[in-house]
Design a protein around this motif. Structure first.
Motif, PDB file in Angstrom:
ATOM      1  N   LEU A 141      23.786  30.356  26.927  1.00  0.00           N
ATOM      2  CA  LEU A 141      23.925  28.905  26.811  1.00  0.00           C
ATOM      3  C   LEU A 141      24.726  28.550  25.568  1.00  0.00           C
ATOM      4  CD1 LEU A 141      23.264  26.059  27.778  1.00  0.00           C
ATOM      5  CD2 LEU A 141      21.082  26.206  26.554  1.00  0.00           C
ATOM      6  N   TYR A 142      24.519  29.286  24.493  1.00  0.00           N
ATOM      7  CA  TYR A 142      25.273  29.045  23.258  1.00  0.00           C
ATOM      8  C   TYR A 142      26.768  29.239  23.489  1.00  0.00           C
ATOM      9  CZ  TYR A 142      27.277  29.949  18.659  1.00  0.00           C
ATOM     10  OH  TYR A 142      28.072  29.925  17.548  1.00  0.00           O
ATOM     11  N   GLN A 143      27.136  30.296  24.170  1.00  0.00           N
ATOM     12  CA  GLN A 143      28.554  30.556  24.427  1.00  0.00           C
ATOM     13  C   GLN A 143      29.170  29.474  25.302  1.00  0.00           C
ATOM     14  OE1 GLN A 143      28.349  34.532  26.023  1.00  0.00           O
ATOM     15  NE2 GLN A 143      28.295  35.498  24.010  1.00  0.00           N
ATOM     16  N   GLY A 173      24.767  29.468  15.216  1.00  0.00           N
ATOM     17  CA  GLY A 173      24.858  30.600  16.138  1.00  0.00           C
ATOM     18  C   GLY A 173      24.913  31.922  15.398  1.00  0.00           C
ATOM     19  N   ALA A 174      25.602  31.936  14.272  1.00  0.00           N
ATOM     20  CA  ALA A 174      25.663  33.156  13.464  1.00  0.00           C
ATOM     21  C   ALA A 174      24.321  33.448  12.806  1.00  0.00           C
ATOM     22  CB  ALA A 174      26.762  33.016  12.410  1.00  0.00           C
ATOM     23  N   GLU A 175      23.664  32.407  12.298  1.00  0.00           N
ATOM     24  CA  GLU A 175      22.407  32.604  11.580  1.00  0.00           C
ATOM     25  C   GLU A 175      21.234  32.909  12.503  1.00  0.00           C
ATOM     26  OE1 GLU A 175      21.833  29.104   9.301  1.00  0.00           O
ATOM     27  OE2 GLU A 175      23.529  29.471   7.934  1.00  0.00           O
ATOM     28  N   VAL A 176      21.199  32.241  13.661  1.00  0.00           N
ATOM     29  CA  VAL A 176      20.033  32.360  14.539  1.00  0.00           C
ATOM     30  C   VAL A 176      20.218  33.434  15.603  1.00  0.00           C
ATOM     31  CG1 VAL A 176      18.542  31.105  16.155  1.00  0.00           C
ATOM     32  CG2 VAL A 176      19.497  29.927  14.165  1.00  0.00           C
ATOM     33  N   LEU A 177      21.424  33.496  16.162  1.00  0.00           N
ATOM     34  CA  LEU A 177      21.660  34.383  17.308  1.00  0.00           C
ATOM     35  C   LEU A 177      22.512  35.597  16.970  1.00  0.00           C
ATOM     36  CD1 LEU A 177      22.376  31.609  19.983  1.00  0.00           C
ATOM     37  CD2 LEU A 177      20.204  32.769  19.509  1.00  0.00           C
ATOM     38  N   GLY A 178      22.930  35.704  15.717  1.00  0.00           N
ATOM     39  CA  GLY A 178      23.733  36.851  15.324  1.00  0.00           C
ATOM     40  C   GLY A 178      25.165  36.808  15.815  1.00  0.00           C
ATOM     41  N   GLN A 179      25.661  35.628  16.177  1.00  0.00           N
ATOM     42  CA  GLN A 179      27.043  35.480  16.653  1.00  0.00           C
ATOM     43  C   GLN A 179      27.975  35.291  15.450  1.00  0.00           C
ATOM     44  OE1 GLN A 179      27.677  35.560  20.250  1.00  0.00           O
ATOM     45  NE2 GLN A 179      25.601  36.345  20.010  1.00  0.00           N
ATOM     46  N   THR A 180      28.112  36.357  14.667  1.00  0.00           N
ATOM     47  CA  THR A 180      28.852  36.272  13.400  1.00  0.00           C
ATOM     48  C   THR A 180      30.351  36.088  13.593  1.00  0.00           C
ATOM     49  OG1 THR A 180      28.923  38.691  13.337  1.00  0.00           O
ATOM     50  CG2 THR A 180      27.123  37.606  12.147  1.00  0.00           C
ATOM     51  N   ASP A 181      30.840  36.389  14.773  1.00  0.00           N
ATOM     52  CA  ASP A 181      32.276  36.210  15.017  1.00  0.00           C
ATOM     53  C   ASP A 181      32.694  34.751  14.923  1.00  0.00           C
ATOM     54  OD1 ASP A 181      32.420  38.907  15.430  1.00  0.00           O
ATOM     55  OD2 ASP A 181      32.355  38.780  17.621  1.00  0.00           O
ATOM     56  N   GLY A 186      33.832  28.407  12.317  1.00  0.00           N
ATOM     57  CA  GLY A 186      33.043  27.312  11.783  1.00  0.00           C
ATOM     58  C   GLY A 186      33.592  26.795  10.475  1.00  0.00           C
ATOM     59  N   GLU A 187      33.998  27.688   9.598  1.00  0.00           N
ATOM     60  CA  GLU A 187      34.566  27.274   8.314  1.00  0.00           C
ATOM     61  C   GLU A 187      35.852  26.488   8.516  1.00  0.00           C
ATOM     62  OE1 GLU A 187      35.985  29.255   4.039  1.00  0.00           O
ATOM     63  OE2 GLU A 187      35.280  30.521   5.697  1.00  0.00           O
ATOM     64  N   PHE A 188      36.688  26.963   9.412  1.00  0.00           N
ATOM     65  CA  PHE A 188      37.961  26.280   9.672  1.00  0.00           C
ATOM     66  C   PHE A 188      37.730  24.887  10.241  1.00  0.00           C
ATOM     67  CE2 PHE A 188      41.237  25.140  12.784  1.00  0.00           C
ATOM     68  CZ  PHE A 188      42.354  25.087  11.955  1.00  0.00           C
TER      69      PHE A 188
END
Length: 203
Positions: A141-143, A173-181, A186-188
């Motif tokens: 669902l996140y994707q 997504g990176a913090e909770v689901l490990g979607q670090t890519d 997000g920064e951009f």
């Protein structure tokens, strides 16, 4: 519908006699209907063509501006209900149905509003932890959600809120689901949003 009613009213008023002093109640009720029917029968074919086009346009506008947004909003409510009880697979189906409605009155808002709701879902998962039975479906669902929010950014690139919604979704997504890519994205996105709205407290 309204152009048709306006046409009928104009047709009736243009042919109404000046005096109605001695008419019975029955004739006052029946005569307008009879007169409109007679006048329509006397009209040239072009009148019926124009009238048909007006009726078709009225129904098309009603479907495009009322029915389609209603369908998008009703399935979006289903999305809200499903994510609130962690039924993420059904929420994914509802999100697809809502965002596939081809109406300019709902395409952007359905994506942005569902994005706000999904931020709450990720924050809840961050606080309570991801339930063992839902991690895969939540990632799916996140994707899908990030894809839909990205589409909203294309639909309305000057909207100030959508950059925050997308950027925060990437970060959670990176913090909770490990979607670090998604961290670099997000920064951009957040930097871009700050360029557009430097005075907004979110950025």
């Amino acid at each position: 519908l309204f152009p048709f009613l306006g046409f009928v009213y104009f047709t009736y008023e243009s042919s109404k006699p000046k005096s109605h002093t001695n008419q019975s109640v029955y004739s006052k009720l029946v005569e307008p209907i009879t007169r409109v029917g007679n006048l329509l029968g006397e009209r040239k074919p072009i009148t019926y063509i124009v009238l048909s086009l007006l009726i078709t346009a009225a129904f098309y506008l009603a479907f495009y501006t009322v029915r389609l947004p209603y369908k998008a909003n009703s399935t979006l409510v289903q999305f809200y209900n499903y994510v609130s009880v962690r039924q993420y697979e059904k929420a994914q189906e509802a999100l697809i149905q809502s965002t596939e409605v081809a109406s300019p009155y709902s395409q952007f808002d359905s994506r942005k509003n569902s994005g706000w709701v999904f931020i709450n879902v990720l924050e809840r998962a961050q606080t309570e932890g991801v339930k063992e039975q839902t991690p895969g479906s939540l990632v799916n669902l996140y994707q899908l959600m990030t894809q839909k929010i990205e589409e909203s950014l294309i639909l309305r690139p000057t909207d100030q809120q959508i950059y925050f919604v997308l950027g925060k979704t990437y970060r959670l997504g990176a913090e909770v689901l490990g979607q670090t890519d998604y961290l670099a994205k997000g920064e951009f996105v957040l930097q871009k949003g700050r360029e557009i709205a430097p005075d907004r407290a979110e950025y």
